[in-house]
Design a protein around this motif. Structure first.
Motif, PDB file in Angstrom:
ATOM      1  N   VAL A  26       3.460   2.424  -7.525  1.00 30.44           N
ATOM      2  CA  VAL A  26       3.009   1.881  -6.237  1.00 30.44           C
ATOM      3  C   VAL A  26       1.670   2.499  -5.856  1.00 30.44           C
ATOM      4  O   VAL A  26       0.743   1.804  -5.419  1.00 30.44           O
ATOM      5  N   ILE A  27       1.550   3.827  -6.034  1.00 32.10           N
ATOM      6  CA  ILE A  27       0.292   4.509  -5.709  1.00 32.10           C
ATOM      7  C   ILE A  27      -0.841   3.978  -6.574  1.00 32.10           C
ATOM      8  O   ILE A  27      -1.965   3.776  -6.105  1.00 32.10           O
ATOM      9  N   ALA A  28      -0.535   3.738  -7.855  1.00 33.26           N
ATOM     10  CA  ALA A  28      -1.556   3.259  -8.794  1.00 33.26           C
ATOM     11  C   ALA A  28      -1.898   1.786  -8.594  1.00 33.26           C
ATOM     12  O   ALA A  28      -2.862   1.291  -9.189  1.00 33.26           O
ATOM     13  N   GLY A  29      -1.111   1.097  -7.774  1.00 37.35           N
ATOM     14  CA  GLY A  29      -1.353  -0.327  -7.572  1.00 37.35           C
ATOM     15  C   GLY A  29      -0.727  -1.194  -8.639  1.00 37.35           C
ATOM     16  O   GLY A  29      -1.006  -2.389  -8.709  1.00 37.35           O
ATOM     17  N   LYS A  30       0.144  -0.627  -9.470  1.00 34.95           N
ATOM     18  CA  LYS A  30       0.813  -1.389 -10.523  1.00 34.95           C
ATOM     19  C   LYS A  30       2.009  -2.170  -9.985  1.00 34.95           C
ATOM     20  O   LYS A  30       2.423  -3.167 -10.572  1.00 34.95           O
ATOM     21  N   VAL A  31       2.608  -1.686  -8.885  1.00 32.61           N
ATOM     22  CA  VAL A  31       3.751  -2.333  -8.246  1.00 32.61           C
ATOM     23  C   VAL A  31       3.416  -2.546  -6.777  1.00 32.61           C
ATOM     24  O   VAL A  31       2.891  -1.635  -6.122  1.00 32.61           O
ATOM     25  N   GLN A  32       3.713  -3.735  -6.280  1.00 29.08           N
ATOM     26  CA  GLN A  32       3.426  -4.059  -4.889  1.00 29.08           C
ATOM     27  C   GLN A  32       4.605  -3.658  -4.006  1.00 29.08           C
ATOM     28  O   GLN A  32       5.753  -4.007  -4.277  1.00 29.08           O
ATOM     29  N   ALA A  33       4.326  -2.895  -2.936  1.00 27.89           N
ATOM     30  CA  ALA A  33       5.377  -2.501  -1.999  1.00 27.89           C
ATOM     31  C   ALA A  33       5.781  -3.696  -1.142  1.00 27.89           C
ATOM     32  O   ALA A  33       5.016  -4.649  -0.959  1.00 27.89           O
TER      33      ALA A  33
END
Length: 692
Positions: free
Chosen positions: A48-55
């Motif tokens: 999530v922090i890396a932007g790989k998974v959307q919260a």
């Protein structure tokens, strides 16, 4: 200052809340660890922090231009380029700037100073020029050599095709590229899993000088303590911050857990009483309303749960069978691969009950030696002789390869376990990270790490008195490492092991065999003692280290007797401390002869031999005295522990404190006497060799 900030971020998978309104701030200079049980959501949060998974909800703020790099646990593969070419791709973003700057240069050559766009072009040109200079692009060859060498690659490796490297080395390549990118924020998910002790130490030093921010997940407590100053724990979807290093977090969390356990037990007792009342009154018409109220109360109750990763699990394994005093004898062990000598002239006698750490850099022959000791490699020089009654077990890095089939984890382990351990299998599997439904997984679907953990547990289930283990802590989390360490500390047999976990090595080893390709040296102390000796010997005034003992490659022990730390020696009884512990106390005439002086006459030789024999007898008496002291201290320890267990003692705070103080003094005396014995035994060994 570059930063990434989260506020009230939530994420759910189906009906399970992974993150519940968590907040986090990472900036330049951040040194953070991410803790939590397996499956708590650490890797998900990193993505999530890396932007790989959307919260699902919440705010994510990243400063403009902030570069975030994420290294996953596994799965990165490089192929199609040489390693050097692959390293160059780390500068891909900089190359785009270089290309753009060259385009601007061509435009400026044809533009007029009076043109309104010229000023804009010049400003962009200078901005790009500054960014390229700051990126280290023009110094990249030196940076590539430094980082790849630090992570264990040789100069020859740089010309190999990247696809030739195995999975662990593929992850090292990915880590090296991330370090070359020099991002503002680094997210490292288990980087120490595939690094040996030398590469871990190098990475630790690199991170200490890194100016950006870093968030780490690691199962190496020593590495975390040396690199981070705050810990975020993921538990039941919540995120809590703890200031300080990882050990400080564990201590504080243990205090919190103690209170949590008390509340958990009280709540469980309340639930059991309430459920008993419900069962009693549910079917009585006059009490039905009361029973419904109780049911509603239970439904509304916020249940207390204990973090799985902080539960204390204690497991025990079969007692080893009795064996003779000597566990193993090696004579002239040597191994060559083509023209390269890995092991040469290794002689060693290992007594029963010792815990030998085999240390050394990659390529020194650690795994090769363990295979030879376990009988898995017969193409070597010399002989390996097991002592009387020795039953050996061997855990190798590829021990998991034979695990397959449709049996479940639980079925497989029950078939392997002795009958009396079958009721304990669930607890043992839990200690090795097979929890909940994991025990019903077929062997065929297990990952490499899961199979490795299962193979280690399978070996420990069988009664044996010699354990030969190559990287037993790989794929274990911190809690499981602690459980394994406690189990091995209580093991009364002999252990020979290789590990890259510094805390594990220091806590378990009693002797250290340090290997270099074709040479070796035995230290009469654990890994911490070995590091002290190396630091002293290789310091400004040191004279003997790995670089200086090529002439001792055929010796079992150090040319000088092992030294016990001064504090430990002085703490022991004077009568048990050998004179000049740590330095040879042979008569000077012997040392002169050893130094290459002219040979002595017959009468002088007889006198010299007489002195030598007297010296050996004196050392033997000293060794016997120290052993007697050790036995007395061990007996006193047993007696004190027995007193502490008596009701009249543990019910009295003053008596308990007094016994515990005596136990602490006993432990210090035991440690001092042990080190004194090591020094005496080492000097005696040197004297015997000089006699020959």
């Amino acid at each position: 200052m570059a930063f990434v900030q989260f506020s009230r971020v939530s994420l759910a998978f189906g009906d399970r809340d992974i993150l519940k309104e968590v907040s986090l701030n990472l900036a330049a200079g951040s040194r953070s660890a991410l803790a939590g049980a397996n499956g708590a959501g650490k890797s998900t949060l990193m993505k999530v922090i890396a932007g790989k998974v959307q919260a699902d909800s919440g705010d994510r703020a990243v400063q403009k231009g902030c570069r975030i790099s994420y290294l996953p646990q596994s799965g990165v593969v490089h192929r199609g380029r040489t390693l050097r070419e692959e390293a160059e791709t780390a500068y891909g973003g900089v190359l785009l700037r270089v290309t753009r700057m060259e385009e601007l240069g061509r435009e400026l050559e044809t533009s007029s100073p009076q043109d309104s766009r010229t000023k804009t072009l010049v400003e962009e040109y200078h901005r790009l020029q500054e960014e390229i200079e700051n990126s280290g692009f023009y110094r990249r060859e030196a940076a590539i050599a430094q980082i790849f060498s630090g992570l264990g690659f040789s100069p020859k490796d740089m010309e190999r095709e990247a696809g030739e490297f195995s999975g662990g080395w593929q992850m090292r390549i990915a880590l090296a590229k991330m370090l070359l990118e020099n991002p503002d924020i680094m997210l490292l998910d288990e980087p120490t899993n595939y690094l040996d002790i030398e590469a871990r130490s190098w990475l630790q030093t690199w991170l200490q000088s890194f100016s950006g921010g870093c968030l780490l997940v690691s199962h190496d407590r020593y590495f975390l303590d040396a690199t981070i100053n705050e810990v975020y724990e993921v538990f039941q979807g919540n995120l809590k911050r703890y200031a300080g290093n990882y050990s400080a977090y564990e201590k504080l969390r243990a205090v919190e857990l103690e209170g949590l356990v008390k509340r958990y037990e009280a709540q469980r007792e309340e639930v059991e009483k309430t459920e008993a009342l419900i069962r009693r009154f549910r079917y009585k018409a006059s009490k039905a309303a009361f029973a419904q109220e109780l049911i509603k109360r239970l439904e509304k109750m916020e249940r207390i749960e204990i973090p799985e990763n902080l539960k204390k699990i204690s497991i025990s394994f079969p007692q080893p069978p009795h064996s003779g005093r000597v566990a193993m004898t090696l004579e002239g062990i040597g191994k060559r691969y083509g023209q390269q000598s890995v092991l040469s002239g290794l002689d060693l006698t290992l007594d029963a009950g010792e815990r030998l750490l085999v240390a050394g850099p990659n390529g020194a022959g650690k795994t090769t030696l363990l295979r030879i000791l376990a009988g898995g490699d017969t193409g070597h020089e010399g002989s390996v002789k097991y002592g009387a009654g020795i039953a050996a077990g061997y855990f190798s890095q590829d021990a998991a390869e034979g695990l397959s089939g449709n049996e479940t984890v639980e079925q497989y382990m029950e078939a392997q376990a002795p009958t009396h351990l079958i009721p304990k299998i669930r607890g043992m599997l839990g200690a090795f990270l097979f929890r909940g439904d994991d025990v019903y997984k077929p062997l065929s679907v297990l990952s490499g790490g899961e199979k490795s953990r299962l193979a280690l547990l399978r070996m420990l289930l069988n009664p044996m008195n010699l354990l030969i283990m190559d990287e037993p802590t790989n794929h274990l989390d911190l809690q499981s490492k602690d459980i394994l360490l406690d189990c091995l500390k209580g093991f009364t047999g002999t252990i020979i092991f290789v590990s890259h976990d510094r805390g594990f090595m220091e806590a378990l080893s009693t002797k250290t065999l340090a290997l270099q390709p074709g040479s070796h040296r035995l230290y009469y102390g654990g890994y911490g003692y070995y590091l002290e000796r190396m630091a002293r010997d290789n310091g400004p005034e040191g004279s003997v280290g790995f670089a200086g003992f090529a002439d001792s490659r055929h010796a079992t022990v150090s040319p000088r007797a092992p030294e016990a730390p001064a504090a430990a020696v002085s703490a022991a009884a004077p009568a048990t401390t050998p004179a000049g512990a740590g330095e040879s106390s042979l008569p000077k005439t012997i040392l002169v002869k050893a130094g290459g002086q002219p040979p002595l006459g017959a009468s002088e030789r007889r006198e010299q031999e007489k002195q030598r024999q007297a010296h050996i007898r004196r050392l033997q008496r000293q060794e016997a005295e120290v052993l007697k002291t050790l036995e007395e201290l061990e007996s006193a320890k047993t007696r004190l522990e027995g007193e502490l267990a008596q009701p009249e003692v543990y019910s009295s705070g003053e008596k308990t404190k007094a016994i515990k103080r005596k136990l602490e003094e006993n432990a210090a005396a035991l440690d001092a006497a042990s080190r004194t014995w090591e020094a005496a035994a080492g000097e005696l060994e040197v004297s015997r060799q000089a006699r020959g």
